[in-house]
Design an enzyme around this catalytic site. Structure first.
Site, short mmCIF file in Angstrom:
data_model
loop_
_atom_site.label_atom_id
_atom_site.label_comp_id
_atom_site.label_asym_id
_atom_site.label_seq_id
_atom_site.Cartn_x
_atom_site.Cartn_y
_atom_site.Cartn_z
N GLN A 102 0.85 -1.19 0.00
CA GLN A 102 0.00 0.00 0.00
C GLN A 102 0.89 1.25 0.00
O GLN A 102 1.68 1.46 0.91
CB GLN A 102 -0.91 0.01 1.22
N TYR A 178 -5.43 10.58 4.26
CA TYR A 178 -3.98 10.74 4.10
C TYR A 178 -3.71 11.74 2.96
O TYR A 178 -4.64 12.33 2.42
CB TYR A 178 -3.32 9.38 3.88
N ARG A 354 -10.36 -7.47 9.09
CA ARG A 354 -10.51 -8.10 10.41
C ARG A 354 -10.81 -9.59 10.32
O ARG A 354 -10.38 -10.37 11.17
CB ARG A 354 -11.60 -7.36 11.19
C1 LIG Z 1 -5.76 -3.22 12.66
C2 LIG Z 1 -6.19 -2.49 11.43
C3 LIG Z 1 -5.27 -1.65 10.78
C4 LIG Z 1 -5.65 -0.98 9.60
N1 LIG Z 1 -4.70 -0.27 8.90
C5 LIG Z 1 -5.02 0.20 7.67
C6 LIG Z 1 -4.00 0.75 6.84
O1 LIG Z 1 -2.81 0.78 7.18
N2 LIG Z 1 -4.38 1.24 5.63
C7 LIG Z 1 -5.68 1.20 5.20
O2 LIG Z 1 -5.99 1.64 4.10
N3 LIG Z 1 -6.65 0.67 5.96
C8 LIG Z 1 -6.35 0.15 7.17
N4 LIG Z 1 -7.32 -0.46 7.90
C9 LIG Z 1 -8.69 -0.53 7.37
C10 LIG Z 1 -8.92 -1.81 6.57
O3 LIG Z 1 -8.11 -1.89 5.43
C11 LIG Z 1 -10.39 -1.93 6.14
O4 LIG Z 1 -10.72 -0.80 5.34
C12 LIG Z 1 -11.36 -2.02 7.33
O5 LIG Z 1 -10.84 -2.86 8.34
C13 LIG Z 1 -12.72 -2.57 6.89
O6 LIG Z 1 -12.58 -3.84 6.30
P1 LIG Z 1 -12.90 -5.21 7.12
O7 LIG Z 1 -14.35 -5.13 7.50
O8 LIG Z 1 -12.62 -6.30 6.12
O9 LIG Z 1 -12.02 -5.25 8.30
C14 LIG Z 1 -6.97 -1.12 9.09
C15 LIG Z 1 -7.88 -1.96 9.76
C16 LIG Z 1 -7.50 -2.64 10.90
C17 LIG Z 1 -8.50 -3.56 11.55
#
Ligand SMILES: Cc1cc2nc3c(=O)[nH]c(=O)nc-3n(C[C@H](O)[C@H](O)[C@H](O)COP(=O)(O)O)c2cc1C
Length: 400
Positions: A102, A178, A354
């Site tokens: 990323q 960002y 997650r």
């Molecule tokens: C622990 C954690 C760290 C995350 N760090 C980032 C990140 O570095 N960059 C990003 O674009 N999204 C980040 N996200 C967001 C996820 O990419 C995603 O958009 C969000 O968790 C929803 O998707 P999910 O329901 O599959 O978890 C993070 C999510 C979690 C849980």
């Protein structure tokens, strides 16, 4: 195996590469590069995901330069980490998955006091830097023309390094508040020159960064863009405008779009849904001023969005209808049934965050069992562990 008989487990192309199935690990900042080096722990994290059957993993937050980091315990793309980065990519390949990185610059949203090129964090316009306030940097400055050129150049260097170490794809981050997102959003971009005002002007720098990245990376990498379909804040990018952002990236030849929402700066819960992140963040925060700020502003910053499966579906469908390039759905896919729904709705790939933190074998389990449901309960405690010395984990399995 009859239950695997689904488009979910068939290969598909995105840009110049083919993925063996439709599941991609979403970028979730791992918190495993405190010394700035992508070492064995981070490599093991991604290798384990590959062993669980995903087609591609995403190495989170690869800053395009040292000053593109939120703080100085993060990794940034430079020649000094070429060898460990190549090892990571090779090990994941060896375990059967492709690797994306990323590509991000934080712009004016930073608490990094150890700046190298800049004197202070810079965004499109002078404004509050909420993340930096507890670190004594409450204000971000505005980029001048030379700053903009230097910012854009960092994307070319990042692209070159990623190509050289063997990444299969890059996910350029146009969302979540960002640097690039700060230019797209009228909430943070109040410029009156050719980089501000109309959406065409606000997209000028992000599109330059995309072109600059491709210049460095060449044609062999798939270049995907992660967007916020809406900032979820008054005066920010609206759902309607988010569709236009996607269409402009599509017209610029992007290989795929990840349809996220919300911003880390103004409305993070729109991205996540589920329990408030505030509980975990307050527990983990070491800086007393930041902890107090979190307590005071928690209810305003962390809004209430009850969890439901595939919670961004209706908005992502608008983007699906408006663009031709592959769409990568993200947001609350935790069951095989949801994944099947997303295929029927015309999405090409699915990113899981997650769900895979809780169960790195989700893909194998979903392949074997059409009624498979992941154990993630959307407590969002993992999000508070991004600065933990051991990095992120699922607290359901490892509460300590
Ligand atoms: C622990 C954690 C760290 C995350 N760090 C980032 C990140 O570095 N960059 C990003 O674009 N999204 C980040 N996200 C967001 C996820 O990419 C995603 O958009 C969000 O968790 C929803 O998707 P999910 O329901 O599959 O978890 C993070 C999510 C979690 C849980």
């Amino acid at each position: 195996m009859e239950s695997a008989n689904s488009p979910l487990f068939e290969p598909a192309r995105i840009g110049p590469i083919e993925l063996k199935n439709r599941f991609i690990k979403a970028a979730t900042f791992e918190g495993m590069t405190h010394d700035g080096i992508p070492g064995p722990k981070l490599t093991g994290f991604h290798r384990r995901l590959a062993e669980g059957g995903i087609a591609m993993t995403t190495l989170a937050y690869c800053a395009t330069e040292a000053d593109g980091r939120l703080h100085d315990k993060m990794m940034y793309l430079h020649r000094g980490i070429e060898h460990p980065l190549r090892r990571l990519v090779d090990e994941v390949h060896g375990a059967g998955a492709r690797v994306a990185g990323q590509v991000v610059h934080c712009g004016g949203f930073s608490k990094n006091r150890n700046l190298q090129r800049l004197k202070r964090p810079l965004g499109p316009s002078r404004g509050m830097n909420l993340l930096g306030a507890p670190a004594g940097m409450p204000i971000a400055g505005a980029m001048g023309p030379k700053d903009i050129d230097a910012f854009v150049r960092t994307f070319t260097d990042a692209g070159r390094l990623m190509k050289d170490v063997g990444f299969d794809a890059a996910e350029v981050h146009f969302g979540h508040g960002y640097g690039l997102s700060q230019f797209i959003s009228p909430k943070t971009n109040r410029r009156t020159d050719e980089y501000g005002g109309s959406l065409a002007n606000r997209m000028r720098l992000p599109l330059r960064a995309l072109e600059a990245f491709r210049e460095g990376a060449g044609d062999s990498l798939a270049v995907i863009g992660k967007i916020s379909m809406s900032d979820g804040v008054k005066g920010g990018v609206s759902w309607e405008e988010g569709v236009r952002v996607a269409a402009m990236l599509d017209a610029a030849g992007i290989d795929g779009i990840v349809t996220s929402a919300g911003t880390s700066s103004f409305n993070p819960m729109l991205m996540f849904h589920g329990d408030s992140m505030a509980h975990g963040l307050i527990e983990q925060e070491k800086n007393p001023i930041a902890r107090l700020g979190l307590k005071l502003f928690a209810s305003r910053l962390f809004r209430d969005y009850p969890y439901e499966e595939i919670y961004l579906l209706e908005h992502a469908k608008r983007v699906r209808e408006a663009v031709r390039c592959p769409i990568v759905y993200i947001g609350g896919c935790a069951t095989r049934e949801s994944a099947e729904t997303l295929m029927r709705e015309g999405f090409d790939f699915i990113q899981l965050g997650r769900t895979l933190i809780e169960d790195p074998d989700f893909v194998k389990h979903a392949m074997a069992d059409p009624s498979y449901v992941s154990g993630c309960n959307h407590c969002n405690r993992c999000t508070a562990l991004i600065e933990h010395p051991d990095g992120i984990r699922c607290v359901l399995h490892d509460p300590a």
